[in-house]
Design a protein around this motif. Structure first.
Motif, PDB file in Angstrom:
ATOM      1  N   LEU A  90       0.301  -4.348  -2.213  1.00 28.47           N
ATOM      2  CA  LEU A  90       1.820  -3.740  -1.057  1.00 28.47           C
ATOM      3  C   LEU A  90       2.447  -5.481  -1.157  1.00 28.47           C
ATOM      4  N   GLU A  91       1.828  -5.923  -2.047  1.00 26.20           N
ATOM      5  CA  GLU A  91       3.707  -7.374  -1.834  1.00 26.20           C
ATOM      6  C   GLU A  91       4.444  -6.980  -3.173  1.00 26.20           C
ATOM      7  N   ILE A  92       3.546  -6.656  -4.575  1.00 21.72           N
ATOM      8  CA  ILE A  92       4.561  -5.914  -5.262  1.00 21.72           C
ATOM      9  C   ILE A  92       5.366  -5.285  -4.397  1.00 21.72           C
ATOM     10  N   SER A  93       4.886  -4.158  -3.965  1.00 22.85           N
ATOM     11  CA  SER A  93       6.017  -3.429  -3.875  1.00 22.85           C
ATOM     12  C   SER A  93       7.383  -4.142  -3.018  1.00 22.85           C
ATOM     13  N   LYS A  94       6.869  -4.452  -2.636  1.00 22.10           N
ATOM     14  CA  LYS A  94       8.336  -5.503  -1.923  1.00 22.10           C
ATOM     15  C   LYS A  94      10.412  -5.471  -2.491  1.00 22.10           C
ATOM     16  N   ILE A  98       6.704   0.905  -6.686  1.00 28.08           N
ATOM     17  CA  ILE A  98       5.926   1.587  -7.610  1.00 28.08           C
ATOM     18  C   ILE A  98       5.291   2.814  -7.402  1.00 28.08           C
ATOM     19  N   LYS A  99       4.393   3.355  -7.602  1.00 23.56           N
ATOM     20  CA  LYS A  99       3.443   4.879  -7.372  1.00 23.56           C
ATOM     21  C   LYS A  99       1.900   4.370  -7.646  1.00 23.56           C
ATOM     22  N   ILE A 100       1.319   3.872  -6.609  1.00 24.04           N
ATOM     23  CA  ILE A 100      -0.216   3.660  -7.223  1.00 24.04           C
ATOM     24  C   ILE A 100      -1.017   5.013  -7.564  1.00 24.04           C
ATOM     25  N   ILE A 101      -1.905   5.017  -8.356  1.00 22.40           N
ATOM     26  CA  ILE A 101      -2.752   6.449  -8.806  1.00 22.40           C
ATOM     27  C   ILE A 101      -4.230   5.787  -8.193  1.00 22.40           C
ATOM     28  N   GLN A 102      -5.311   5.664  -7.529  1.00 26.32           N
ATOM     29  CA  GLN A 102      -5.972   4.996  -6.745  1.00 26.32           C
ATOM     30  C   GLN A 102      -7.233   4.971  -7.223  1.00 26.32           C
ATOM     31  N   GLN A 103      -8.463   5.424  -7.761  1.00 26.22           N
ATOM     32  CA  GLN A 103      -9.871   6.372  -7.421  1.00 26.22           C
ATOM     33  C   GLN A 103     -10.952   4.907  -6.761  1.00 26.22           C
ATOM     34  N   THR A 104     -11.688   5.774  -5.714  1.00 25.11           N
ATOM     35  CA  THR A 104     -11.862   4.846  -4.630  1.00 25.11           C
ATOM     36  C   THR A 104     -13.659   5.518  -4.097  1.00 25.11           C
ATOM     37  N   SER A 105     -13.717   4.998  -3.558  1.00 24.68           N
ATOM     38  CA  SER A 105     -15.028   6.073  -2.587  1.00 24.68           C
ATOM     39  C   SER A 105     -14.598   7.264  -2.268  1.00 24.68           C
ATOM     40  N   LYS A 106     -15.512   7.700  -1.686  1.00 25.06           N
ATOM     41  CA  LYS A 106     -15.204   9.037  -1.020  1.00 25.06           C
ATOM     42  C   LYS A 106     -15.026   8.924   0.497  1.00 25.06           C
ATOM     43  N   TYR A 116      -1.673   2.812   2.222  1.00 25.71           N
ATOM     44  CA  TYR A 116      -0.313   3.238   1.211  1.00 25.71           C
ATOM     45  C   TYR A 116       1.071   4.182   1.388  1.00 25.71           C
ATOM     46  N   ASN A 117       0.529   5.059   2.295  1.00 26.39           N
ATOM     47  CA  ASN A 117       1.202   6.065   3.615  1.00 26.39           C
ATOM     48  C   ASN A 117       2.156   5.056   4.622  1.00 26.39           C
ATOM     49  N   ASN A 118       1.405   4.188   5.576  1.00 26.92           N
ATOM     50  CA  ASN A 118       1.709   3.410   6.294  1.00 26.92           C
ATOM     51  C   ASN A 118       2.843   1.962   5.634  1.00 26.92           C
ATOM     52  N   ASN A 119       3.404   2.128   4.439  1.00 27.60           N
ATOM     53  CA  ASN A 119       3.690   0.488   3.968  1.00 27.60           C
ATOM     54  C   ASN A 119       4.636   2.102   2.577  1.00 27.60           C
ATOM     55  N   SER A 120       4.717   3.125   2.883  1.00 25.74           N
ATOM     56  CA  SER A 120       5.689   3.770   2.182  1.00 25.74           C
ATOM     57  C   SER A 120       5.611   3.822   0.498  1.00 25.74           C
ATOM     58  N   ILE A 121       4.303   4.050   0.300  1.00 20.18           N
ATOM     59  CA  ILE A 121       4.003   3.292  -1.342  1.00 20.18           C
ATOM     60  C   ILE A 121       3.400   5.123  -1.852  1.00 20.18           C
ATOM     61  N   GLU A 122       4.196   5.308  -2.567  1.00 19.43           N
ATOM     62  CA  GLU A 122       3.923   6.697  -3.284  1.00 19.43           C
ATOM     63  C   GLU A 122       1.973   6.371  -3.836  1.00 19.43           C
ATOM     64  N   LYS A 202      -0.273 -13.572  -9.980  1.00 25.97           N
ATOM     65  CA  LYS A 202       0.865 -13.617 -11.305  1.00 25.97           C
ATOM     66  C   LYS A 202       0.564 -13.134 -13.102  1.00 25.97           C
ATOM     67  N   LEU A 203      -0.294 -12.063 -13.092  1.00 21.64           N
ATOM     68  CA  LEU A 203      -0.608 -11.178 -14.053  1.00 21.64           C
ATOM     69  C   LEU A 203       0.307 -10.385 -14.797  1.00 21.64           C
ATOM     70  N   ILE A 204       0.760  -9.896 -12.872  1.00 19.64           N
ATOM     71  CA  ILE A 204       1.355  -8.290 -12.981  1.00 19.64           C
ATOM     72  C   ILE A 204       2.596  -8.585 -12.994  1.00 19.64           C
ATOM     73  N   ILE A 205       3.176  -9.331 -12.226  1.00 17.91           N
ATOM     74  CA  ILE A 205       4.773  -9.778 -12.218  1.00 17.91           C
ATOM     75  C   ILE A 205       5.636 -10.129 -13.571  1.00 17.91           C
ATOM     76  N   PRO A 206       4.900 -10.781 -14.145  1.00 20.14           N
ATOM     77  CA  PRO A 206       5.803 -11.267 -15.152  1.00 20.14           C
ATOM     78  C   PRO A 206       6.123  -9.799 -16.563  1.00 20.14           C
ATOM     79  N   LEU A 207       4.913  -9.166 -16.004  1.00 18.82           N
ATOM     80  CA  LEU A 207       4.825  -7.888 -17.089  1.00 18.82           C
ATOM     81  C   LEU A 207       5.845  -6.653 -16.344  1.00 18.82           C
ATOM     82  N   LEU A 208       6.205  -6.717 -14.735  1.00 17.67           N
ATOM     83  CA  LEU A 208       7.308  -5.747 -14.324  1.00 17.67           C
ATOM     84  C   LEU A 208       8.308  -6.399 -15.097  1.00 17.67           C
ATOM     85  N   LYS A 209       8.807  -7.722 -14.764  1.00 15.67           N
ATOM     86  CA  LYS A 209      10.114  -8.532 -15.324  1.00 15.67           C
ATOM     87  C   LYS A 209      10.416  -8.124 -16.401  1.00 15.67           C
TER      88      LYS A 209
END
Length: 244
Positions: A90-94, A98-106, A116-122, A202-209
């Motif tokens: 959510l913070e990154i999407s600001k 981005i697009k999120i593909i995520q595995q979770t429990s049923k 994700y939908n409520n925060n307009s993240i595909e 701290k790890l991801i933001i530099p990778l996106l920049k």
């Protein structure tokens, strides 16, 4: 008896049968807890993946505007993936598309999808997918546990990844699996005990920049050369059988 040990720590079953085995096929000759007297039984092979991966046309250029994260907590599930990581996304999407593909429990699929939908993240949210290879292929960065098979599959498709090993895995073997790839410059590792939103951002933001960090990992993944793993182990098996 021939054994195979895909992890970087000798499993307890293999440790028992090693006394009676002719050879043990491993990805490394530096397995933790490996008995010195049996070192001569080790035959090195390249990591193996399902043969469906060899028939798959790998997608190196996703042709999509959005940066795609694949988040997978593994077969045992992971609440920390469901809660901590979604807030990071959510913070990154600001600031990034981005697009999120995520595995979770049923039980959590609808909750996560609504978040994700409520925060307009595909997003693509699922508990199980038979065509998991397709989802790996369209991703730009994977956030994953560190099971031997999962890391081999992600690496085969040349996808940079952040490994968050399961702390409760037997003999901490997932950490050793991840370190195998980290030592080859193919991934980043985050210790779950130190995992929080700040550290992950701290790890991801530099990778996106600066995508050159991801390209460096891709180049190192290409050097692994897993393309002929099955042919390689077949040749090893023939050699070992002929010698015995």
């Amino acid at each position: 008896i021939f054994l195979i040990e895909p992890n970087l720590i000798l499993g307890r079953g293999n440790n028992f049968f090693l006394n009676f085995a002719t050879k043990i096929f491993c990805y490394s000759d530096k397995l933790l807890n490996f008995p010195q007297k049996h070192l001569h039984k080790i035959e090195l092979i390249k990591p193996l993946v399902s043969k469906v991966f060899y028939k798959f046309e790998k997608n190196q250029n996703n042709n999509q505007d959005k940066f795609c994260f694949l988040i997978s907590g593994g077969s045992q599930g992971a609440k920390i993936f469901d809660y901590t990581i979604k807030e990071v996304m959510l913070e990154i999407s600001k600031n990034f598309s981005i697009k999120i593909i995520q595995q979770t429990s049923k039980e959590n699929v609808d909750n996560l999808k609504n978040f994700y939908n409520n925060n307009s993240i595909e997003n693509i949210i699922f508990d199980f997918k038979e065509n998991f290879i397709d989802l790996i292929s369209i991703s730009d960065l994977c956030i994953t546990r560190a099971g031997a098979t999962s890391l081999a599959e992600i690496s085969f498709l040349k996808k940079p990844f952040i490994a968050i090993p399961l702390p409760s895995s037997k003999d901490n073997h997932q950490m050793k699996n991840a370190q195998f790839y980290e030592n080859k410059g193919c991934c980043w590792i985050l210790d779950q005990k130190k995992l929080n939103q700040e550290n992950l951002l701290k790890l991801i933001i530099p990778l996106l920049k600066d995508r050159s960090y991801l390209m460096d990992k891709k180049k190192n993944l290409q050097k692994l050369d897993y393309e002929n793993s099955w042919k390689y182990i077949n040749q090893k098996l023939k050699k070992v059988i002929n010698e015995n």
